[in-house]
Design a protein around this motif. Sequence first.
Motif, PDB file in Angstrom:
ATOM      1  N   CYS A 309       0.842  -1.205   0.000  1.00  0.00           N
ATOM      2  CA  CYS A 309       0.000   0.000   0.000  1.00  0.00           C
ATOM      3  C   CYS A 309       0.875   1.253   0.000  1.00  0.00           C
ATOM      4  O   CYS A 309       1.794   1.369   0.802  1.00  0.00           O
ATOM      5  N   CYS A 312       0.042   3.225   3.555  1.00  0.00           N
ATOM      6  CA  CYS A 312       0.428   2.730   4.888  1.00  0.00           C
ATOM      7  C   CYS A 312       1.526   1.671   4.839  1.00  0.00           C
ATOM      8  O   CYS A 312       2.078   1.292   5.868  1.00  0.00           O
ATOM      9  N   CYS A 335      -5.879  -2.853   0.077  1.00  0.00           N
ATOM     10  CA  CYS A 335      -5.285  -2.694   1.414  1.00  0.00           C
ATOM     11  C   CYS A 335      -6.416  -2.950   2.403  1.00  0.00           C
ATOM     12  O   CYS A 335      -7.382  -2.191   2.460  1.00  0.00           O
ATOM     13  N   GLY A 342      -3.976  -2.853   7.739  1.00  0.00           N
ATOM     14  CA  GLY A 342      -3.793  -1.814   6.723  1.00  0.00           C
ATOM     15  C   GLY A 342      -4.683  -0.608   6.967  1.00  0.00           C
ATOM     16  O   GLY A 342      -5.486  -0.587   7.908  1.00  0.00           O
ATOM     17  N   CYS A 343      -4.525   0.391   6.083  1.00  0.00           N
ATOM     18  CA  CYS A 343      -5.325   1.609   6.235  1.00  0.00           C
ATOM     19  C   CYS A 343      -6.658   1.477   5.500  1.00  0.00           C
ATOM     20  O   CYS A 343      -7.567   2.263   5.715  1.00  0.00           O
ATOM     21  N   GLY A 344      -6.739   0.501   4.612  1.00  0.00           N
ATOM     22  CA  GLY A 344      -7.987   0.287   3.894  1.00  0.00           C
ATOM     23  C   GLY A 344      -8.239   1.313   2.792  1.00  0.00           C
ATOM     24  O   GLY A 344      -9.332   1.386   2.254  1.00  0.00           O
ATOM     25  N   GLY A 345      -7.196   2.078   2.445  1.00  0.00           N
ATOM     26  CA  GLY A 345      -7.415   3.201   1.520  1.00  0.00           C
ATOM     27  C   GLY A 345      -7.029   2.952   0.075  1.00  0.00           C
ATOM     28  O   GLY A 345      -7.128   3.862  -0.732  1.00  0.00           O
TER      29      GLY A 345
HETATM   30 ZN   LIG Z   1      -2.956   0.986   3.290  1.00  0.00          ZN
END
Ligand SMILES: [Zn+2]
Length: 497
Positions: A309, A312, A335, A342-345
């Motif tokens: 990612c 992150c 992510c 993770g940041c999920g972004g």
């Molecule tokens: Zn991330």
Amino acid sequence: MRTMIQESSGERAGVYLRISMDRTGNMLGVDRQLPPCLALCERRGWQPIVYTDNDLSATYGKRRPEYERMLTDVQNGTLSAVVCLHNDRLLRSPRELEGFISVVEDRAIVATVQSGDYDLTTPTGRAYARIGTAMARMEVEHKGERQVLANQQRAAAGKAHGGPRCYGYGRGGKEFASSYTMSCWRADGKPPHGTEIHVDEAQVLRDVARHIAAGETTRSQLADLNRRGILSATGKRWSQTVLVRLLRNPRIAGLRSYKGQITKAGTWPAVIGEDDWRRLQARLRVRDHGVPLREGTTSKYLLLGVLRCGRCGAKLGGRPRTTGKAGRKIRTYICRGGPEGGCGGIRVVAEAVEELVQAAVVATLNSKEFQAARRRRQQTGDTGSAFLEVQRLASKLEELAASFGREEFSFGEWQAVRTPLEVKLKAARATLDRLERDASQSALVDVSDLAGRWGELSFDRRRSVVLSLVAAVKIAPAPARTGGKFDPSRVTIGWRV
Ligand SMILES: [Zn+2]
């Protein structure tokens, strides 16, 4: 169960050896019993006289002429001590012990290498002897010290392992349908079965190794073996564990190991040459660095474990996404947020990024720089000696730790020798890692025109090439205005140097 004994020099000791088979069919020979007994005599200043009985074909309780001759020598005062490896060599049953006590009682000391001394002149000593004999009976049931001693000795001599038959070795035919037909030593004294190459199995093993070295996965080879109905050494279907253990076994390269350390070249032939075997280990390790491929959907993600990612730094996972059009699923890397760290972004369409990375890999394989680097590597790599150096330093450190444990030197002294060794070991490990990586990369491109045939390669093969060339691929967040279209500038490839 050691008791104090009077030590005096110049006295004669009867060293008693009994050659027998233990339960695993291993012969406890003179060469394993005699040296430690002689060493004991030397420490005590005794002059050894050796008595040897061959109990090989004996049924339980059969007469032992040398044992009786030795007892006579105790009785007439020739011997003032009796020495043996373990009291189970001397006495085979509690009943025998009573007879032995009545003869030896106040005439001789009994000293054993492995089970201490017995002073039969005292009630305590006799009690200990009785307990010892009972314990010895029990010990026969276990794999004991003798086995360890034998294994050490066999390893030091580079002799074959005992135990179950190793795939690729042994004569053909029915007797090898099951693996448990082989033991170290046969009663007829001939070499163990497992040291001859089994022609058909050896060929299977070489093919598997060659495919894996060329980038196939163990998983695909496993499936192939089972599909072809080829059975393992135990006559069963192959499992991943059994296959990997076999491929990692130095034995198939003719190398002897003891407790996981390669000790020396074995006395049996190699199914796979040492260099090829080490290259194979490197391949197996490269795969370890990546994310293990599991059955099912994950195997369709070529770059799993490679993508990071851009926000992150977490590894991206593979996840199908249902699009609006009639619920069609497309693969994406994502992510993962929440508990997975993770940041999920970040999310990216798998096909696009896979295409881009593969194109870059092909371009790299074709580049003059890469070809030149590969030629240089092929000239410098000697993984074999680097491997042995690591082993040597590691075992030296272990020995030192053991000596320190026995209080043979002070903590300060230990530190003084340990630190430089650890530095050396670290450097040797780094060298080995580099050489193994190089070896695996040159193994990859040994096949001519890998880049030209990229499209024909299997998924496994492509993935392993990518894993050995690419350290990581960073995916930056999507710019706001792309309207869902993939932007190649989001991708940054980090190459393995
Ligand atoms: Zn991330």
